[in-house]
Motif scaffolding. Structure first.
Motif, mmCIF file in Angstrom:
data_model
loop_
_atom_site.group_PDB
_atom_site.id
_atom_site.type_symbol
_atom_site.label_atom_id
_atom_site.label_comp_id
_atom_site.label_asym_id
_atom_site.label_seq_id
_atom_site.Cartn_x
_atom_site.Cartn_y
_atom_site.Cartn_z
ATOM 1 N N ALA A 167 -1.717 -8.853 10.868
ATOM 2 C CA ALA A 167 -2.891 -8.301 10.171
ATOM 3 C C ALA A 167 -4.191 -8.728 10.859
ATOM 4 C CB ALA A 167 -2.891 -8.768 8.720
ATOM 5 N N PRO A 168 -5.213 -7.840 10.852
ATOM 6 C CA PRO A 168 -5.132 -6.454 10.379
ATOM 7 C C PRO A 168 -4.502 -5.544 11.423
ATOM 8 C CG PRO A 168 -7.353 -6.924 11.099
ATOM 9 C CD PRO A 168 -6.575 -8.208 11.264
ATOM 10 N N SER A 169 -3.606 -4.661 10.960
ATOM 11 C CA SER A 169 -2.913 -3.757 11.865
ATOM 12 C C SER A 169 -2.561 -2.478 11.120
ATOM 13 C CB SER A 169 -1.636 -4.419 12.398
ATOM 14 O OG SER A 169 -0.807 -3.485 13.038
ATOM 15 N N GLU A 170 -2.719 -1.356 11.768
ATOM 16 C CA GLU A 170 -2.373 -0.077 11.150
ATOM 17 C C GLU A 170 -0.882 -0.006 10.846
ATOM 18 O OE1 GLU A 170 -3.077 4.729 11.913
ATOM 19 O OE2 GLU A 170 -3.777 3.257 13.381
ATOM 20 N N GLU A 171 -0.093 -0.711 11.612
ATOM 21 C CA GLU A 171 1.352 -0.712 11.412
ATOM 22 C C GLU A 171 1.728 -1.223 10.022
ATOM 23 O OE1 GLU A 171 5.398 -0.172 12.589
ATOM 24 O OE2 GLU A 171 3.509 0.504 13.479
ATOM 25 N N LEU A 172 0.952 -2.189 9.514
ATOM 26 C CA LEU A 172 1.241 -2.778 8.213
ATOM 27 C C LEU A 172 0.969 -1.819 7.057
ATOM 28 C CD1 LEU A 172 -0.188 -6.387 8.725
ATOM 29 C CD2 LEU A 172 2.180 -5.620 8.912
ATOM 30 N N ALA A 173 0.253 -0.736 7.329
ATOM 31 C CA ALA A 173 -0.049 0.238 6.277
ATOM 32 C C ALA A 173 1.123 1.183 6.023
ATOM 33 C CB ALA A 173 -1.289 1.046 6.649
ATOM 34 N N LYS A 174 2.137 1.112 6.859
ATOM 35 C CA LYS A 174 3.307 1.967 6.661
ATOM 36 C C LYS A 174 4.178 1.381 5.566
ATOM 37 C CE LYS A 174 3.241 3.511 11.480
ATOM 38 N NZ LYS A 174 3.941 3.543 12.779
ATOM 39 N N GLN A 175 3.820 1.700 4.340
ATOM 40 C CA GLN A 175 4.477 1.121 3.169
ATOM 41 C C GLN A 175 5.041 2.223 2.281
ATOM 42 O OE1 GLN A 175 1.900 -1.582 1.070
ATOM 43 N NE2 GLN A 175 1.113 -2.510 2.948
ATOM 44 N N LEU A 176 6.181 1.924 1.684
ATOM 45 C CA LEU A 176 6.824 2.826 0.739
ATOM 46 C C LEU A 176 7.045 2.055 -0.558
ATOM 47 C CD1 LEU A 176 8.211 5.587 0.221
ATOM 48 C CD2 LEU A 176 10.322 4.591 1.149
ATOM 49 N N ARG A 177 6.639 2.653 -1.671
ATOM 50 C CA ARG A 177 6.737 1.964 -2.967
ATOM 51 C C ARG A 177 7.346 2.907 -4.003
ATOM 52 N NH1 ARG A 177 4.265 -2.723 -3.820
ATOM 53 N NH2 ARG A 177 4.219 -2.339 -6.070
ATOM 54 N N ILE A 178 7.932 2.299 -5.029
ATOM 55 C CA ILE A 178 8.418 3.053 -6.186
ATOM 56 C C ILE A 178 7.738 2.511 -7.432
ATOM 57 C CG2 ILE A 178 10.650 3.719 -5.252
ATOM 58 C CD1 ILE A 178 11.873 1.295 -6.617
ATOM 59 N N GLU A 179 7.568 3.361 -8.436
ATOM 60 C CA GLU A 179 6.901 2.950 -9.670
ATOM 61 C C GLU A 179 7.866 2.294 -10.643
ATOM 62 O OE1 GLU A 179 4.947 6.338 -11.309
ATOM 63 O OE2 GLU A 179 3.252 6.240 -9.901
ATOM 64 N N SER A 180 9.136 2.618 -10.525
ATOM 65 C CA SER A 180 10.134 2.077 -11.454
ATOM 66 C C SER A 180 11.409 1.768 -10.688
ATOM 67 C CB SER A 180 10.431 3.083 -12.568
ATOM 68 O OG SER A 180 11.560 2.666 -13.348
ATOM 69 N N PRO A 181 12.105 0.675 -11.040
ATOM 70 C CA PRO A 181 13.366 0.361 -10.354
ATOM 71 C C PRO A 181 14.533 1.205 -10.857
ATOM 72 C CG PRO A 181 12.945 -1.264 -12.051
ATOM 73 C CD PRO A 181 11.747 -0.353 -12.037
ATOM 74 N N ILE A 182 14.326 1.961 -11.935
ATOM 75 C CA ILE A 182 15.366 2.835 -12.470
ATOM 76 C C ILE A 182 15.146 4.233 -11.900
ATOM 77 C CG2 ILE A 182 16.575 3.603 -14.533
ATOM 78 C CD1 ILE A 182 16.334 0.556 -14.268
#
Length: 423
Positions: A167-182
């Motif tokens: 950090a800081p790096s544009e590579e670190l912005a490649k993130q995938l998230r979910i709102e719920s674990p179900i």
């Protein structure tokens, strides 16, 4: 501040007074002779890189998607057989599924549990029942999930965890998230198209016998490591097969499979390269989901539980109760959404007992005590979990699964009712 008055400083030399609030920071740079307060520090960090632009370009969140009645569609005649082979009882369907689907709340039980410990029970029990949740031993709740829910969250990061030292790096912005674990089917498919995914089957031939469980587990771990080496970011451990489980096939219990893969990848130094998602028929309660997340799963797709919700919804007696006003007038889609909402509320309750705000902090934390798990199994899938009572071996666990298997497939006719184990 508690330190005020420790050092005598004339008021004439004091430029400003204040206190360090929650989430605030200060910097005293002795080399440059600078003192930076919270606002200056964060402004400096915020201007160091175009974070907003990077996140907008690369970050992705898989939001909750509406349920479809079609995703829970299954052969109604075969549902009791599939529920039986994965360890469901009539209480699980008629009490837990019914209450969660109808009211979006967990079933209320009396205080205490007078059923035998799983290791002492004459009946086969799911592996989850060998684990007890630990909690903060204080007189008041560590967090109130109802009144303090604003500081709690079930969102989870998914995929490769990148090196924060860059950090800081544009590579670190490649993130995938979910709102719920179900996850429902649509959300699971969205994840599979968002990152390289490998599905690993947890099924194996029942002809391998009780000792076959260890063999199947070793093969699963090797396949998981090879998939990560090949660039997989999502590992889906699945016991689902077309037409449902048959008389020739059995399965690795999902909690065992999750813990074994999780710890094997840690040993191999590959754990941060991929996330584990569990697609299973043997997960229907909040305790089950909490165990899976606690031992390494980032998300759970309880496909048979969704099918069970629809099966329960379409039972003649349930339809009659809705018609007579004894149950809420809801659609199948609303019943499925209620079921997920109940699981999510239950997870928040479990987090609150340990004073944990975010499910991401509970992930892989193993805040459980095992009762009746043998040393070899602990060292395979549940490393670091305290167990003052030994017991269950891998072969014995396979035999318990075979008991359900025999119960489900022994009769010539199709099973129409679930067993009542008297729990």
């Amino acid at each position: 501040m508690s330190e005020t008055g420790v050092v005598d400083v004339p008021d004439s030399e004091i430029v400003a007074k204040g206190r360090l609030g929650p989430g605030h920071m200060i910097i005293a740079d002795l080399e440059k002779g600078e003192f930076l307060d919270n606002d200056h520090i964060k402004e400096k960090l915020a201007l160091a890189a175009p974070y907003g632009e990077w996140m907008g370009k690369h970050a992705k969140t898989v939001s909750k998607m509406a349920f479809s009645a079609d995703e829970a569609a299954a052969d109604a005649e075969g549902i009791p057989q599939q529920l039986t082979v994965f360890g469901w009882s009539s209480e699980d369907l008629d009490m837990q599924i019914a209450d969660m689907a109808n009211l979006a709340k967990e079933t209320l039980f009396s205080m205490g549990d007078d059923t035998p410990l799983a290791i002492l029970s004459e009946k086969p029990r799911p592996l989850y029942d060998y684990f007890k949740q630990r909690f903060a031993q204080v007189t008041n709740p560590a967090i109130d999930p109802l009144r303090e829910g604003i500081v709690m969250g079930l969102g989870m990061p998914i995929g490769t965890r990148r090196d924060l030292s860059l950090a800081p790096s544009e590579e670190l912005a490649k993130q995938l998230r979910i709102e719920s674990p179900i996850l429902n089917k649509a959300e699971l498919e969205a994840l599979q198209t968002s990152a390289k995914t490998v599905t690993l089957s947890t099924l194996y031939p029942i002809a391998w016998g009780p000792d076959g469980l260890e063999k199947a587990l070793n093969e699963l771990r090797a396949k998981a490591a090879a998939a990560v080496d090949d660039g997989a970011e999502l590992l889906v451990l699945s016991d689902e097969c077309e037409g449902g489980l048959n008389a020739d096939t059995t399965y690795i219990p999902p909690l065992l499979a999750t813990g074994a893969v999780h710890h094997f990848l840690i040993e191999q130094g590959k754990r941060l390269k991929a996330s584990i998602i569990v697609s299973t028929a043997q997960a229907w309660s909040t305790h089950h989901v909490a165990c899976l997340v606690g031992y390494g799963a980032s998300a759970v797709h309880p496909y048979l539980a969704f099918q069970a919700v629809r099966y329960w919804y379409e039972l003649p007696r349930v339809s009659s109760m809705r018609k007579n006003g004894k149950l809420a007038q809801i659609s199948v889609e609303e019943a499925l959404a209620n079921y997920r909402a109940a699981l999510e509320a239950g997870l928040l309750k479990i987090l609150s007992k340990m004073g944990i705000s975010l499910l991401a902090s509970y992930h892989g934390a193993q805040i459980f005590e095992a009762i009746g798990i043998g040393e070899k199994m602990l060292n395979t899938a549940f490393i670091g979990t305290p167990s003052r009572v030994g017991g269950l071996s891998l072969a014995e666990l396979a035999e318990e699964v075979c008991e359900w298997h025999a119960l489900a497939f022994s009769a010539d006719e199709v099973r129409t009712k679930l067993e009542n184990y008297g729990f």
